[in-house]
Design a protein around this motif. Structure first.
Motif, PDB file in Angstrom:
ATOM      1  N   VAL A  20       1.267   4.129  -6.422  1.00 42.54           N
ATOM      2  CA  VAL A  20       2.121   2.865  -6.218  1.00 42.54           C
ATOM      3  C   VAL A  20       2.525   3.325  -4.701  1.00 42.54           C
ATOM      4  N   GLN A  21       2.710   2.351  -4.016  1.00 39.51           N
ATOM      5  CA  GLN A  21       3.362   2.423  -2.430  1.00 39.51           C
ATOM      6  C   GLN A  21       4.952   3.538  -2.857  1.00 39.51           C
ATOM      7  N   GLY A  22       5.021   4.347  -1.739  1.00 37.59           N
ATOM      8  CA  GLY A  22       6.343   5.462  -1.774  1.00 37.59           C
ATOM      9  C   GLY A  22       5.514   6.602  -2.755  1.00 37.59           C
ATOM     10  N   GLU A  23       4.243   6.686  -3.634  1.00 40.96           N
ATOM     11  CA  GLU A  23       3.749   7.664  -4.073  1.00 40.96           C
ATOM     12  C   GLU A  23       2.962   8.553  -3.872  1.00 40.96           C
ATOM     13  N   PHE A  24       3.004   9.751  -4.518  1.00 37.40           N
ATOM     14  CA  PHE A  24       1.672  10.629  -3.855  1.00 37.40           C
ATOM     15  C   PHE A  24       0.976  11.236  -4.869  1.00 37.40           C
ATOM     16  N   HIS A  25       0.305  12.153  -5.242  1.00 34.59           N
ATOM     17  CA  HIS A  25       0.017  12.838  -6.138  1.00 34.59           C
ATOM     18  C   HIS A  25      -1.447  14.075  -5.450  1.00 34.59           C
ATOM     19  N   VAL A  26      -0.762  14.937  -6.260  1.00 39.45           N
ATOM     20  CA  VAL A  26      -1.682  16.601  -4.983  1.00 39.45           C
ATOM     21  C   VAL A  26      -2.632  16.999  -6.767  1.00 39.45           C
ATOM     22  N   ALA A  27      -3.687  17.329  -6.765  1.00 38.93           N
ATOM     23  CA  ALA A  27      -4.286  17.990  -7.478  1.00 38.93           C
ATOM     24  C   ALA A  27      -5.380  18.521  -7.479  1.00 38.93           C
ATOM     25  N   SER A  28      -5.836  20.131  -7.933  1.00 38.89           N
ATOM     26  CA  SER A  28      -6.799  21.084  -7.927  1.00 38.89           C
ATOM     27  C   SER A  28      -7.401  21.011  -9.098  1.00 38.89           C
ATOM     28  N   GLU A  29      -8.145  20.363  -9.468  1.00 37.44           N
ATOM     29  CA  GLU A  29      -8.296  20.736 -10.760  1.00 37.44           C
ATOM     30  C   GLU A  29      -9.471  19.812 -11.406  1.00 37.44           C
ATOM     31  N   PRO A  30     -10.731  20.188 -11.486  1.00 37.15           N
ATOM     32  CA  PRO A  30     -11.731  18.851 -11.177  1.00 37.15           C
ATOM     33  C   PRO A  30     -12.276  17.807 -12.361  1.00 37.15           C
ATOM     34  N   GLY A  31     -12.455  17.391 -11.811  1.00 32.75           N
ATOM     35  CA  GLY A  31     -12.196  15.247 -12.837  1.00 32.75           C
ATOM     36  C   GLY A  31     -11.161  14.443 -12.317  1.00 32.75           C
ATOM     37  N   VAL A  32     -10.157  14.785 -11.555  1.00 34.34           N
ATOM     38  CA  VAL A  32      -8.951  14.158 -11.711  1.00 34.34           C
ATOM     39  C   VAL A  32      -8.929  13.235 -11.166  1.00 34.34           C
ATOM     40  N   ILE A  33      -8.873  12.088 -11.128  1.00 34.96           N
ATOM     41  CA  ILE A  33      -8.944  10.621 -10.279  1.00 34.96           C
ATOM     42  C   ILE A  33      -7.499  10.307  -9.710  1.00 34.96           C
ATOM     43  N   ILE A  34      -7.209  10.247  -8.389  1.00 33.82           N
ATOM     44  CA  ILE A  34      -5.945   9.732  -8.215  1.00 33.82           C
ATOM     45  C   ILE A  34      -7.257   7.846  -7.511  1.00 33.82           C
ATOM     46  N   ALA A  35      -6.235   6.890  -7.732  1.00 34.41           N
ATOM     47  CA  ALA A  35      -6.471   5.657  -7.304  1.00 34.41           C
ATOM     48  C   ALA A  35      -5.147   4.634  -7.059  1.00 34.41           C
ATOM     49  N   THR A  36      -5.336   3.926  -6.547  1.00 28.92           N
ATOM     50  CA  THR A  36      -4.136   3.629  -6.460  1.00 28.92           C
ATOM     51  C   THR A  36      -4.847   1.441  -5.409  1.00 28.92           C
ATOM     52  N   LEU A  37      -3.795   0.223  -5.478  1.00 27.05           N
ATOM     53  CA  LEU A  37      -4.842  -0.867  -4.743  1.00 27.05           C
ATOM     54  C   LEU A  37      -3.454  -0.645  -2.866  1.00 27.05           C
ATOM     55  N   LEU A  38      -4.607  -1.196  -1.952  1.00 25.54           N
ATOM     56  CA  LEU A  38      -4.080  -1.129  -0.839  1.00 25.54           C
ATOM     57  C   LEU A  38      -4.261  -2.497  -0.483  1.00 25.54           C
ATOM     58  N   GLY A  39      -3.360  -3.097   0.459  1.00 31.54           N
ATOM     59  CA  GLY A  39      -3.206  -4.252   1.341  1.00 31.54           C
ATOM     60  C   GLY A  39      -3.106  -3.239   2.942  1.00 31.54           C
ATOM     61  N   SER A  40      -1.884  -3.984   3.188  1.00 31.27           N
ATOM     62  CA  SER A  40      -1.492  -3.971   4.845  1.00 31.27           C
ATOM     63  C   SER A  40      -0.895  -2.093   4.450  1.00 31.27           C
ATOM     64  N   CYS A  41      -0.712  -1.990   3.860  1.00 33.34           N
ATOM     65  CA  CYS A  41      -0.094  -0.475   3.259  1.00 33.34           C
ATOM     66  C   CYS A  41      -1.332   0.321   3.553  1.00 33.34           C
ATOM     67  N   VAL A  42      -1.565   2.013   3.534  1.00 34.04           N
ATOM     68  CA  VAL A  42      -2.140   3.049   3.997  1.00 34.04           C
ATOM     69  C   VAL A  42      -2.617   3.763   3.154  1.00 34.04           C
ATOM     70  N   ALA A  43      -3.440   4.554   2.637  1.00 36.83           N
ATOM     71  CA  ALA A  43      -3.459   5.503   1.734  1.00 36.83           C
ATOM     72  C   ALA A  43      -4.428   6.264   2.755  1.00 36.83           C
ATOM     73  N   ALA A  44      -3.288   8.154   2.821  1.00 31.85           N
ATOM     74  CA  ALA A  44      -4.677   9.222   3.092  1.00 31.85           C
ATOM     75  C   ALA A  44      -4.923   9.825   1.854  1.00 31.85           C
ATOM     76  N   CYS A  45      -5.723  10.304   2.071  1.00 33.47           N
ATOM     77  CA  CYS A  45      -6.757  11.172   1.186  1.00 33.47           C
ATOM     78  C   CYS A  45      -7.343  12.623   1.957  1.00 33.47           C
ATOM     79  N   LEU A  46      -6.076  13.505   1.697  1.00 32.02           N
ATOM     80  CA  LEU A  46      -6.611  14.635   2.652  1.00 32.02           C
ATOM     81  C   LEU A  46      -7.035  15.810   1.119  1.00 32.02           C
TER      82      LEU A  46
END
Length: 174
Positions: free
Chosen positions: A7-33
């Protein structure tokens, strides 16, 4: 598949296969790197690009701002073996859902694009703007993203009206 919601103000990093990171956005922005060589990726979700010059922001609230959230995400990825020069990214959100809020979504989108360009991070998919919320699901190991527009809230059913009884005269009960 392990699923991590942010959610707002959070981030998550993963290096394992099969992990899904999800969020719901309105005016906020998510960067997927992602670093495609190290197979390390992550997503953040920020509320605003930068605090105003006259705005006092405590350390606990800084990650709600893109300027800080982006660095947190990048640094966490580098701790897992990513190399900054190999980073590639996708941007989502920045919608102007509520007309009375002025162009917060547009400002967030502009911040995200400028940050990526300034840092030399190539942008792949870019779904910024519009007037609808987005659900974003990111598989960081694979670097794949699924983004879907969230349908508008269904209209409320019409409120039932009380029947109007016509004056039918006298009623005889048995």
């Amino acid at each position: 598949m392990p699923r991590m919601s942010i959610v707002q103000g959070e981030f998550h990093v993963a290096s394992e296969p099969g992990v899904i990171i999800a969020t719901l956005l309105g005016s906020c922005v998510a960067a997927c790197l992602q670093d495609p060589v190290a197979r390390v990726g992550g997503m953040n979700h920020f509320l605003l690009g930068e605090p105003g010059a006259d705005q006092m922001v405590g350390p606990a609230d800084m990650q709600r701002y893109g300027v800080h959230a982006m660095e947190l995400l990048i640094n966490a990825m580098m701790q897992r073996g990513a190399v900054r020069s190999r980073l590639r990214g996708h941007l989502y959100g920045g919608a102007n859902i509520v007309a009375g809020l002025g162009g917060i979504g547009s400002s967030n989108a502009a911040f995200a694009r400028t940050f990526m360009e300034t840092e030399g991070i190539a942008i792949g998919r870019c779904e910024l703007g519009g007037v609808q919320a987005r659900k974003v699901e990111y598989m960081p190991y694979e670097g794949r993203v699924r983004s879907t527009l969230v349908a508008e809230a269904p209209a409320l059913p019409p409120r039932p009206r009380k029947p109007v009884l016509a004056d039918a005269g006298d009623v005889e009960l048995f």
